[in-house]
Design an enzyme around this catalytic site. Sequence first.
Site, PDB file in Angstrom:
ATOM      1  N   LEU A   1       0.841  -1.189   0.000  1.00 22.65           N
ATOM      2  CA  LEU A   1       0.000   0.000   0.000  1.00 22.65           C
ATOM      3  C   LEU A   1       0.882   1.247   0.000  1.00 22.65           C
ATOM      4  O   LEU A   1       1.657   1.461   0.927  1.00 22.65           O
ATOM      5  CB  LEU A   1      -0.898   0.005   1.248  1.00 22.65           C
ATOM      6  CG  LEU A   1      -1.713  -1.272   1.485  1.00 22.65           C
ATOM      7  CD1 LEU A   1      -2.633  -1.100   2.685  1.00 22.65           C
ATOM      8  CD2 LEU A   1      -2.517  -1.644   0.240  1.00 22.65           C
ATOM      9  N   ALA A   2       0.745   2.039  -1.062  1.00 21.69           N
ATOM     10  CA  ALA A   2       1.617   3.210  -1.189  1.00 21.69           C
ATOM     11  C   ALA A   2       0.873   4.392  -1.798  1.00 21.69           C
ATOM     12  O   ALA A   2       1.430   5.190  -2.528  1.00 21.69           O
ATOM     13  CB  ALA A   2       2.831   2.856  -2.033  1.00 21.69           C
TER      14      ALA A   2
ATOM     15  N   ARG B   1       1.610  15.284   6.714  1.00 20.29           N
ATOM     16  CA  ARG B   1       2.406  15.877   7.795  1.00 20.29           C
ATOM     17  C   ARG B   1       3.891  16.016   7.442  1.00 20.29           C
ATOM     18  O   ARG B   1       4.640  16.668   8.152  1.00 20.29           O
ATOM     19  CB  ARG B   1       2.242  15.047   9.075  1.00 20.29           C
ATOM     20  CG  ARG B   1       1.006  15.449   9.855  1.00 20.29           C
ATOM     21  CD  ARG B   1       0.814  14.568  11.061  1.00 20.29           C
ATOM     22  NE  ARG B   1       0.361  13.232  10.665  1.00 20.29           N
ATOM     23  CZ  ARG B   1       0.308  12.197  11.498  1.00 20.29           C
ATOM     24  NH1 ARG B   1       0.730  12.321  12.738  1.00 20.29           N
ATOM     25  NH2 ARG B   1      -0.136  11.030  11.080  1.00 20.29           N
TER      26      ARG B   1
ATOM     27  N   ASN C   1       5.333   9.378   9.868  1.00 20.71           N
ATOM     28  CA  ASN C   1       4.283  10.275   9.408  1.00 20.71           C
ATOM     29  C   ASN C   1       4.766  11.718   9.384  1.00 20.71           C
ATOM     30  O   ASN C   1       4.128  12.576   8.812  1.00 20.71           O
ATOM     31  CB  ASN C   1       3.064  10.166  10.325  1.00 20.71           C
ATOM     32  CG  ASN C   1       2.446   8.778  10.248  1.00 20.71           C
ATOM     33  OD1 ASN C   1       2.229   8.244   9.166  1.00 20.71           O
ATOM     34  ND2 ASN C   1       2.195   8.173  11.390  1.00 20.71           N
TER      35      ASN C   1
ATOM     36  N   ARG D   1      35.528  11.855  -9.510  1.00 21.90           N
ATOM     37  CA  ARG D   1      34.218  11.962 -10.161  1.00 21.90           C
ATOM     38  C   ARG D   1      33.925  10.705 -10.990  1.00 21.90           C
ATOM     39  O   ARG D   1      34.792   9.875 -11.204  1.00 21.90           O
ATOM     40  CB  ARG D   1      34.178  13.242 -10.991  1.00 21.90           C
ATOM     41  CG  ARG D   1      34.167  14.488 -10.080  1.00 21.90           C
ATOM     42  CD  ARG D   1      34.342  15.760 -10.856  1.00 21.90           C
ATOM     43  NE  ARG D   1      33.372  15.856 -11.944  1.00 21.90           N
ATOM     44  CZ  ARG D   1      33.545  16.586 -13.037  1.00 21.90           C
ATOM     45  NH1 ARG D   1      34.665  17.293 -13.203  1.00 21.90           N
ATOM     46  NH2 ARG D   1      32.626  16.597 -13.975  1.00 21.90           N
TER      47      ARG D   1
ATOM     48  N   ALA E   1      58.477  21.927 -16.857  1.00 23.09           N
ATOM     49  CA  ALA E   1      57.567  22.688 -16.004  1.00 23.09           C
ATOM     50  C   ALA E   1      57.057  23.917 -16.737  1.00 23.09           C
ATOM     51  O   ALA E   1      57.795  24.568 -17.474  1.00 23.09           O
ATOM     52  CB  ALA E   1      58.284  23.101 -14.726  1.00 23.09           C
TER      53      ALA E   1
HETATM   54  C1  UD1 Z   1      -3.060   1.191   9.672  1.00 22.76           C
HETATM   55  C2  UD1 Z   1      -3.988   0.143  10.299  1.00 22.76           C
HETATM   56  C3  UD1 Z   1      -3.668   0.027  11.785  1.00 22.76           C
HETATM   57  C4  UD1 Z   1      -2.218  -0.336  11.979  1.00 22.76           C
HETATM   58  C5  UD1 Z   1      -1.334   0.668  11.252  1.00 22.76           C
HETATM   59  C6  UD1 Z   1       0.103   0.179  11.274  1.00 22.76           C
HETATM   60  C7  UD1 Z   1      -6.066   0.302   9.034  1.00 22.76           C
HETATM   61  C8  UD1 Z   1      -7.462   0.754   9.041  1.00 22.76           C
HETATM   62  N1  UD1 Z   1      -5.358   0.570  10.111  1.00 22.76           N
HETATM   63  O1  UD1 Z   1      -3.379   2.428  10.285  1.00 22.76           O
HETATM   64  O2  UD1 Z   1      -4.485  -0.982  12.373  1.00 22.76           O
HETATM   65  O3  UD1 Z   1      -1.908  -0.377  13.377  1.00 22.76           O
HETATM   66  O4  UD1 Z   1      -1.713   0.802   9.884  1.00 22.76           O
HETATM   67  O5  UD1 Z   1       0.932   1.170  10.766  1.00 22.76           O
HETATM   68  O6  UD1 Z   1      -5.625  -0.299   8.095  1.00 22.76           O
HETATM   69  N2  UD1 Z   1      -3.062   3.771   2.252  1.00 22.76           N
HETATM   70  C9  UD1 Z   1      -3.524   3.717   0.984  1.00 22.76           C
HETATM   71  N3  UD1 Z   1      -4.757   4.147   0.678  1.00 22.76           N
HETATM   72  C10 UD1 Z   1      -5.595   4.647   1.619  1.00 22.76           C
HETATM   73  C11 UD1 Z   1      -5.135   4.718   2.937  1.00 22.76           C
HETATM   74  C12 UD1 Z   1      -3.878   4.258   3.231  1.00 22.76           C
HETATM   75  O7  UD1 Z   1      -2.790   3.265   0.088  1.00 22.76           O
HETATM   76  O8  UD1 Z   1      -6.719   5.034   1.275  1.00 22.76           O
HETATM   77  C13 UD1 Z   1      -1.725   3.276   2.551  1.00 22.76           C
HETATM   78  C14 UD1 Z   1      -0.797   4.343   3.110  1.00 22.76           C
HETATM   79  O9  UD1 Z   1      -0.016   4.913   2.082  1.00 22.76           O
HETATM   80  C15 UD1 Z   1       0.080   3.558   4.057  1.00 22.76           C
HETATM   81  C16 UD1 Z   1      -0.789   2.401   4.499  1.00 22.76           C
HETATM   82  O10 UD1 Z   1      -1.838   2.308   3.568  1.00 22.76           O
HETATM   83  O11 UD1 Z   1       1.216   3.028   3.406  1.00 22.76           O
HETATM   84  C17 UD1 Z   1      -1.358   2.579   5.887  1.00 22.76           C
HETATM   85  O12 UD1 Z   1      -2.214   3.696   5.905  1.00 22.76           O
HETATM   86  P1  UD1 Z   1      -2.304   4.690   7.111  1.00 22.76           P
HETATM   87  O13 UD1 Z   1      -3.304   5.729   6.805  1.00 22.76           O
HETATM   88  O14 UD1 Z   1      -0.956   5.150   7.505  1.00 22.76           O
HETATM   89  O15 UD1 Z   1      -2.920   3.701   8.223  1.00 22.76           O
HETATM   90  P2  UD1 Z   1      -2.845   3.860   9.764  1.00 22.76           P
HETATM   91  O16 UD1 Z   1      -3.817   4.866  10.223  1.00 22.76           O
HETATM   92  O17 UD1 Z   1      -1.442   4.060  10.175  1.00 22.76           O
HETATM   93 CA    CA Z   2       0.562   4.728   9.151  1.00 27.77          CA
END
Ligand code: UD1
Ligand code: CA
Length: 460
Positions: A10-11, A17, A229, A334, A424
Amino acid sequence: MNNNKYAIILAAGDGKRMKSDKPKVLAQVLFYPMLGWVLDAVKAADIDNTAVIVGSHKEQVTAYLDSIGGYPFFEQKERLGTGHAVMQAMPFINEAAANNADILVACGDAPFIDAGTIASSYEYHKAENNDVTVVSAIVDDPTGYGRIIKENGAFSAIVEQKDCTEEQAEIKEINSGIYWFRADKLSALLDTLSNNNAAGEYYLTDTVAAAEKKGVYTATSADVVLGANSRSQLAALNDTARRRKLAELMDEGVDIPLSDGIIIGKDVKIGADTVILPNTIIKGNTVIGKNCEIGPNSYIENCVAEDNVTLNNVQAHDSKIDSGAKAGPFVHLRPGTHLHSGVKIGDFVEVKNSEVGINTCIAHLTYIGDSDVGKGVNFGCGCVTANYDGIKKYRTTIGDNAFIGCNTNMIAPVTIGDNATTAAGSTITKDVPADSLAVERGQTRIIENWEKNKKRIKKA
Ligand code: UD1
Ligand code: CA
């Protein structure tokens, strides 16, 4: 190719922040994007089928994926939660299901996931025949994380911070954000999700409550959950990674008597008995041999140094330094520089895109660019290869055992033969045959009593 294990990273998140024009998953830990750490760990765990969910700053993320060899990706157009993010990869999930595979889901912003945790949690997941296995960690401060809820000792659900009761908020076992799913169960589990919660998002974590067979695998190190974050959390990740890398190197026999200002990239390799001195940054695909002395105050990127090399106050990029070569202090190597063994490079010398042959000595204030220098050549102080005419660059060739006098300018393209000498102060515009002396210099004229006439020196 191993077709039993798939991964979805998931990215797509915003990373507001960070206050950056770059996506959070490309923020760097030890000069390496967090997403790269995660993808490397997944690859090291022998998972070849990996897809990435992109969204925020997707051009930058996909350009990065291209730069590391390309990964399939799915776009999440709106940030509607981690469950919604996974839903974007349905074709990939269906392919995995057709192969009776399991799917790892992990976050691109938690770089310390490691191949060992991925492998052990997979073994547990298979041994228990789970539909979903969650990797948990025990942390002192669970604020912000999803809590692992157990009923009568059995794992029942994950509750997000925002949805926790006071009692649940006390739980210190948290969801790391790393999961294994049985691929053929995942799509039905995703269908059960709703956004009826405090954040109004489709939580991937809600698949747990819906799954029939579920389990928790507790990671041996709580670091697996660490993410960034904010910039200060990113600095904390860098600090952790830096110390870890230095400890690893010391375990392998590298000598780091004082770690102040030393930052060494995650993939850098260094041999035993090499000493790294303060304020030294070594990054990229750098490999350093045994018994070298690197630093102080050096910056080495994508270089290969063999054994017994000394680099003192050196900036070196994309260069090769053979055994026993010494450079420094205050040297710039370099890209495309190759110092053969026994070469000595002294202060205020710049070398670019050049071969410098065995035992050649370039001791002071010299620029060598686009040159092929033979063995045993000696450069006096202040020599320059004039490699650029304002339009094109040309090469300079210098034969074995040539002697380049102080302040020689070599106007490329030009060749100086074996054993030749330049006087030189000469500006060499013609090829110099082997064994000969080239002198390009005006006659010295002496005008007597010059100072007396100018009355510069006051009479006593
Ligand atoms: C999430 C988990 C939480 C866990 C934590 C660990 C859920 C609901 N919660 O919370 O239980 O303890 O991770 O770090 O999953 N992302 C997307 N699309 C979105 C939202 C998020 O791709 O719509 C990706 C973000 O880029 C990130 C990851 O998912 O890489 C986690 O998302 P984030 O919003 O940071 O979740 P947390 O609130 O930290
Ligand atoms: Ca997170």
